[in-house]
Write a protein that holds these residues in place. Structure first.
Motif, PDB file in Angstrom:
ATOM      1  N   LYS A  44       0.813  -1.217   0.000  1.00  0.00           N
ATOM      2  CA  LYS A  44       0.000   0.000   0.000  1.00  0.00           C
ATOM      3  C   LYS A  44       0.842   1.260   0.000  1.00  0.00           C
ATOM      4  CE  LYS A  44      -3.282   2.752   2.592  1.00  0.00           C
ATOM      5  NZ  LYS A  44      -4.292   2.840   3.644  1.00  0.00           N
ATOM      6  N   CYS A  45       1.810   1.345   0.894  1.00  0.00           N
ATOM      7  CA  CYS A  45       2.563   2.587   1.048  1.00  0.00           C
ATOM      8  C   CYS A  45       3.395   2.918  -0.180  1.00  0.00           C
ATOM      9  CB  CYS A  45       3.435   2.526   2.302  1.00  0.00           C
ATOM     10  SG  CYS A  45       2.450   2.500   3.833  1.00  0.00           S
ATOM     11  N   LYS A  46       3.897   1.892  -0.864  1.00  0.00           N
ATOM     12  CA  LYS A  46       4.645   2.151  -2.094  1.00  0.00           C
ATOM     13  C   LYS A  46       3.715   2.597  -3.216  1.00  0.00           C
ATOM     14  CE  LYS A  46       8.678  -0.798  -1.287  1.00  0.00           C
ATOM     15  NZ  LYS A  46       9.491  -1.929  -1.797  1.00  0.00           N
ATOM     16  N   LEU A  47       2.566   1.935  -3.330  1.00  0.00           N
ATOM     17  CA  LEU A  47       1.633   2.279  -4.401  1.00  0.00           C
ATOM     18  C   LEU A  47       0.936   3.607  -4.165  1.00  0.00           C
ATOM     19  CD1 LEU A  47      -0.129  -1.080  -5.343  1.00  0.00           C
ATOM     20  CD2 LEU A  47       1.773   0.076  -6.452  1.00  0.00           C
ATOM     21  N   SER A  48       0.923   4.078  -2.935  1.00  0.00           N
ATOM     22  CA  SER A  48       0.223   5.328  -2.638  1.00  0.00           C
ATOM     23  C   SER A  48       0.902   6.531  -3.263  1.00  0.00           C
ATOM     24  CB  SER A  48       0.115   5.528  -1.124  1.00  0.00           C
ATOM     25  OG  SER A  48       1.407   5.711  -0.553  1.00  0.00           O
ATOM     26  N   LYS A  49       2.160   6.353  -3.730  1.00  0.00           N
ATOM     27  CA  LYS A  49       2.890   7.480  -4.298  1.00  0.00           C
ATOM     28  C   LYS A  49       3.339   7.220  -5.730  1.00  0.00           C
ATOM     29  CE  LYS A  49       4.405   9.269   0.146  1.00  0.00           C
ATOM     30  NZ  LYS A  49       5.550   9.694   0.995  1.00  0.00           N
ATOM     31  N   VAL A  50       2.593   6.379  -6.434  1.00  0.00           N
ATOM     32  CA  VAL A  50       2.803   6.193  -7.867  1.00  0.00           C
ATOM     33  C   VAL A  50       1.476   6.404  -8.577  1.00  0.00           C
ATOM     34  CG1 VAL A  50       4.708   4.583  -7.532  1.00  0.00           C
ATOM     35  CG2 VAL A  50       2.390   3.706  -7.802  1.00  0.00           C
ATOM     36  N   VAL A  51       1.546   6.618  -9.880  1.00  0.00           N
ATOM     37  CA  VAL A  51       0.326   6.827 -10.669  1.00  0.00           C
ATOM     38  C   VAL A  51      -0.091   5.540 -11.370  1.00  0.00           C
ATOM     39  CG1 VAL A  51      -0.651   8.042 -12.662  1.00  0.00           C
ATOM     40  CG2 VAL A  51       0.731   9.294 -10.979  1.00  0.00           C
ATOM     41  N   VAL A  52       0.863   4.884 -12.028  1.00  0.00           N
ATOM     42  CA  VAL A  52       0.563   3.681 -12.809  1.00  0.00           C
ATOM     43  C   VAL A  52       1.543   2.572 -12.450  1.00  0.00           C
ATOM     44  CG1 VAL A  52       0.608   2.660 -15.123  1.00  0.00           C
ATOM     45  CG2 VAL A  52      -0.494   4.865 -14.775  1.00  0.00           C
TER      46      VAL A  52
ATOM     47  N   LYS B 267      -8.091 -10.042  -7.579  1.00  0.00           N
ATOM     48  CA  LYS B 267      -7.110  -9.492  -6.654  1.00  0.00           C
ATOM     49  C   LYS B 267      -7.324  -7.998  -6.454  1.00  0.00           C
ATOM     50  CE  LYS B 267      -3.414  -9.868  -4.055  1.00  0.00           C
ATOM     51  NZ  LYS B 267      -3.421 -10.644  -2.802  1.00  0.00           N
ATOM     52  N   LEU B 268      -7.646  -7.300  -7.521  1.00  0.00           N
ATOM     53  CA  LEU B 268      -7.907  -5.870  -7.430  1.00  0.00           C
ATOM     54  C   LEU B 268      -9.046  -5.577  -6.465  1.00  0.00           C
ATOM     55  CD1 LEU B 268      -7.339  -2.985  -8.414  1.00  0.00           C
ATOM     56  CD2 LEU B 268      -8.865  -3.429 -10.353  1.00  0.00           C
ATOM     57  N   LEU B 269     -10.104  -6.366  -6.549  1.00  0.00           N
ATOM     58  CA  LEU B 269     -11.238  -6.184  -5.636  1.00  0.00           C
ATOM     59  C   LEU B 269     -10.844  -6.480  -4.190  1.00  0.00           C
ATOM     60  CD1 LEU B 269     -14.046  -7.817  -7.817  1.00  0.00           C
ATOM     61  CD2 LEU B 269     -13.843  -5.391  -7.227  1.00  0.00           C
ATOM     62  N   GLN B 270      -9.892  -7.397  -3.997  1.00  0.00           N
ATOM     63  CA  GLN B 270      -9.457  -7.748  -2.644  1.00  0.00           C
ATOM     64  C   GLN B 270      -8.604  -6.661  -2.006  1.00  0.00           C
ATOM     65  OE1 GLN B 270      -7.488 -11.547  -2.837  1.00  0.00           O
ATOM     66  NE2 GLN B 270      -9.279 -12.608  -3.666  1.00  0.00           N
ATOM     67  N   ILE B 271      -7.693  -6.089  -2.772  1.00  0.00           N
ATOM     68  CA  ILE B 271      -6.758  -5.126  -2.193  1.00  0.00           C
ATOM     69  C   ILE B 271      -7.319  -3.710  -2.109  1.00  0.00           C
ATOM     70  CG2 ILE B 271      -4.808  -6.462  -3.068  1.00  0.00           C
ATOM     71  CD1 ILE B 271      -4.365  -4.274  -5.157  1.00  0.00           C
ATOM     72  N   TRP B 272      -8.345  -3.418  -2.882  1.00  0.00           N
ATOM     73  CA  TRP B 272      -8.822  -2.032  -2.960  1.00  0.00           C
ATOM     74  C   TRP B 272      -9.325  -1.469  -1.626  1.00  0.00           C
ATOM     75  CZ3 TRP B 272      -7.650   1.547  -6.239  1.00  0.00           C
ATOM     76  CH2 TRP B 272      -8.366   2.736  -6.256  1.00  0.00           C
ATOM     77  N   PRO B 273     -10.129  -2.189  -0.853  1.00  0.00           N
ATOM     78  CA  PRO B 273     -10.588  -1.621   0.420  1.00  0.00           C
ATOM     79  C   PRO B 273      -9.435  -1.219   1.335  1.00  0.00           C
ATOM     80  CG  PRO B 273     -11.882  -3.555  -0.139  1.00  0.00           C
ATOM     81  CD  PRO B 273     -10.743  -3.506  -1.107  1.00  0.00           C
ATOM     82  N   GLY B 274      -8.395  -2.043   1.407  1.00  0.00           N
ATOM     83  CA  GLY B 274      -7.247  -1.709   2.232  1.00  0.00           C
ATOM     84  C   GLY B 274      -6.472  -0.529   1.681  1.00  0.00           C
ATOM     85  N   PHE B 275      -6.374  -0.439   0.357  1.00  0.00           N
ATOM     86  CA  PHE B 275      -5.664   0.677  -0.254  1.00  0.00           C
ATOM     87  C   PHE B 275      -6.359   2.003   0.038  1.00  0.00           C
ATOM     88  CE2 PHE B 275      -4.801   3.528  -3.857  1.00  0.00           C
ATOM     89  CZ  PHE B 275      -3.420   3.598  -3.787  1.00  0.00           C
ATOM     90  N   ARG B 276      -7.694   1.960   0.099  1.00  0.00           N
ATOM     91  CA  ARG B 276      -8.464   3.180   0.339  1.00  0.00           C
ATOM     92  C   ARG B 276      -8.674   3.469   1.823  1.00  0.00           C
ATOM     93  NH1 ARG B 276      -9.403   6.961  -3.252  1.00  0.00           N
ATOM     94  NH2 ARG B 276     -11.552   7.250  -2.579  1.00  0.00           N
TER      95      ARG B 276
ATOM     96  N   GLN C  71      -8.324   4.942   5.130  1.00  0.00           N
ATOM     97  CA  GLN C  71      -7.656   6.144   5.613  1.00  0.00           C
ATOM     98  C   GLN C  71      -6.998   5.956   6.985  1.00  0.00           C
ATOM     99  OE1 GLN C  71      -7.359   8.870   3.685  1.00  0.00           O
ATOM    100  NE2 GLN C  71      -8.453   7.774   2.075  1.00  0.00           N
ATOM    101  N   ASN C  72      -7.377   4.886   7.683  1.00  0.00           N
ATOM    102  CA  ASN C  72      -6.822   4.669   9.015  1.00  0.00           C
ATOM    103  C   ASN C  72      -5.388   4.171   8.983  1.00  0.00           C
ATOM    104  OD1 ASN C  72      -9.243   5.401  10.336  1.00  0.00           O
ATOM    105  ND2 ASN C  72     -10.096   3.358   9.965  1.00  0.00           N
ATOM    106  N   GLN C  73      -5.015   3.537   7.863  1.00  0.00           N
ATOM    107  CA  GLN C  73      -3.636   3.051   7.735  1.00  0.00           C
ATOM    108  C   GLN C  73      -2.796   4.141   7.064  1.00  0.00           C
ATOM    109  OE1 GLN C  73      -3.138  -0.568   5.523  1.00  0.00           O
ATOM    110  NE2 GLN C  73      -0.912  -0.401   5.471  1.00  0.00           N
ATOM    111  N   THR C  74      -1.946   4.783   7.823  1.00  0.00           N
ATOM    112  CA  THR C  74      -1.153   5.865   7.307  1.00  0.00           C
ATOM    113  C   THR C  74       0.239   5.389   6.896  1.00  0.00           C
ATOM    114  OG1 THR C  74      -0.392   6.445   9.521  1.00  0.00           O
ATOM    115  CG2 THR C  74      -2.360   7.563   8.697  1.00  0.00           C
ATOM    116  N   CYS C  75       0.855   6.147   6.001  1.00  0.00           N
ATOM    117  CA  CYS C  75       2.209   5.826   5.532  1.00  0.00           C
ATOM    118  C   CYS C  75       3.146   6.966   5.876  1.00  0.00           C
ATOM    119  CB  CYS C  75       2.195   5.616   4.003  1.00  0.00           C
ATOM    120  SG  CYS C  75       1.139   4.260   3.448  1.00  0.00           S
TER     121      CYS C  75
END
Length: 365
Positions: free
Chosen positions: A331-339, A348-357, A359-363
């Motif tokens: 999550k923290c690495k992807l939070s600062k890239v565009v593509v 897999k996209l559906l599985q990881i998306w809730p965690g990626f969004r 807001q309680n998990q900060t980087c």
């Protein structure tokens, strides 16, 4: 109603349903192929070219499609071109919209349009994108529009069309023209998107061309790259930039471009095809200049050629925003890239998306 029912099914059941449908279609097609084979018909030639080619790139099939054949009623016959190489893409302004959303921008001028390249049969992929990075409400206060671009399936065009029309009636986000949906025609898909913006949404501020197998961080792109509070950029295109690359001349590769199609030894600078960003004003300019030059079968390269013809340079983006290699989800690495390309399959996209969004998990910054 069929697509409405399918949407309510669990993902596994949905995949099984689509698989069984395609298996049934394949069996039906094979029986028709036997019935209408050249031996049974006792005529020279073969089945309609619209249904001979397999998904993806095959050199032999590309050659076969250049022979004189009777085109399918679902597909516009290409304009006659004298001595055309089989890999030279036929770009015609005569392609018709089979599915269209011409009123999308009547009541708004989107800040960002997401043009997502997709194949007709990829129902689950489109649904996953709608629920994740293609969600038009993902960036508060910013008007976002997503559209899926597709052509006609080379083998199951008629069988899939009813499902596509049903899906389109539900989501109103599919644009389709009557050219074959093949790897060799990816350029036509992108040009279809340029045409759509030119005709139906010329006031869009920015556009992203995205493949359906990427991870797109729309929020970070808007806030750190496009920055809505600043004056809009003009003549702007950025992404992962390739410089001084050479055409692949070996037929064994799907990126093969013969000298007859592109004679130069190097390509102009261009943005990698999985995902790039450009200003809305470029859409009409690219659409217009594409009518005047030879179209090649490498979509991203052709965009670079169009910019070169227009005298416009690609723009460097901050380092690391566009990644064209596989990356493990963090999550923290992807939070600062565009593509990131490629990253995940739809499940897999559906599985990881809730965690990626979340807001309680900060980087750490």
């Amino acid at each position: 109603m069929l697509m409405t029912k399918l949407q309510n099914l669990p993902t596994v059941v949905l995949f099984c349903s689509i698989f069984l449908f395609l298996l049934f279609a394949k069996n039906k097609w094979e029986s028709l192929e036997t019935l209408f084979s050249p031996h049974n018909l006792k005529v020279k030639g073969g089945p309609d070219f619209a249904y001979k080619s397999a998904i993806g790139f095959e050199w032999e099939c590309a050659i076969e499609r250049t022979k004189e054949t009777k085109p399918s009623g679902l597909i516009s016959p290409p304009p006659p071109v004298a001595k055309r190489h089989p890999l030279e893409v036929v770009y015609s302004t005569e392609y018709n919209f089979l599915l269209n959303e011409p009123k999308k921008c009547w009541e708004r001028s989107p800040f960002l349009i997401l043009l997502v390249i997709t194949e007709p049969q990829n129902f689950a992929t489109r649904q996953a994108i709608r629920q994740t990075w293609g969600n038009e409400s993902s960036v508060p206060g910013v008007s976002i529009l997503h559209l899926f671009l597709t052509g006609v399936h080379p083998k199951f065009g008629y069988l899939l069309q009813a499902l596509l029309e049903e899906e389109s009636s539900i989501h109103r986000d599919i644009i389709q023209q009557d050219f074959l949906d093949t790897y060799n025609n990816l350029t036509l898909k992108t040009l279809m998107g340029m045409e759509w913006i030119s005709k139906f949404c010329p006031n869009a501020t920015y556009v992203v061309k995205a493949d359906s197998d990427i991870f797109l961080n729309v929020n970070y792109m808007v806030s750190h790259l496009l920055q809505p509070h600043l004056p809009p950029k003009k003549n702007y295109m950025t992404g992962y930039i390739y410089w001084k690359t050479k055409p692949v001349r070996e037929k064994a590769y799907k990126w093969y471009v013969p000298r007859e199609v592109y004679p130069n030894e190097t390509y102009p600078p261009y943005c990698a095809g999985p995902g790039y960003v450009f200003s809305g004003d470029l859409a009409k300019k690219i659409y217009q200049v594409a009518k005047t030059i030879k179209v090649i079968n490498m979509e991203d390269v052709f965009m670079g050629i169009c910019l070169h013809e227009l005298g416009i340079s690609v723009t460097n983006s901050p380092s690391g925003l566009f990644k064209t290699f596989h990356a493990k989800y963090e999550k923290c690495k992807l939070s600062k890239v565009v593509v990131v390309h490629p990253l995940v399959v739809p499940e897999k996209l559906l599985q990881i998306w809730p965690g990626f969004r979340d807001q309680n998990q900060t980087c750490k910054s």
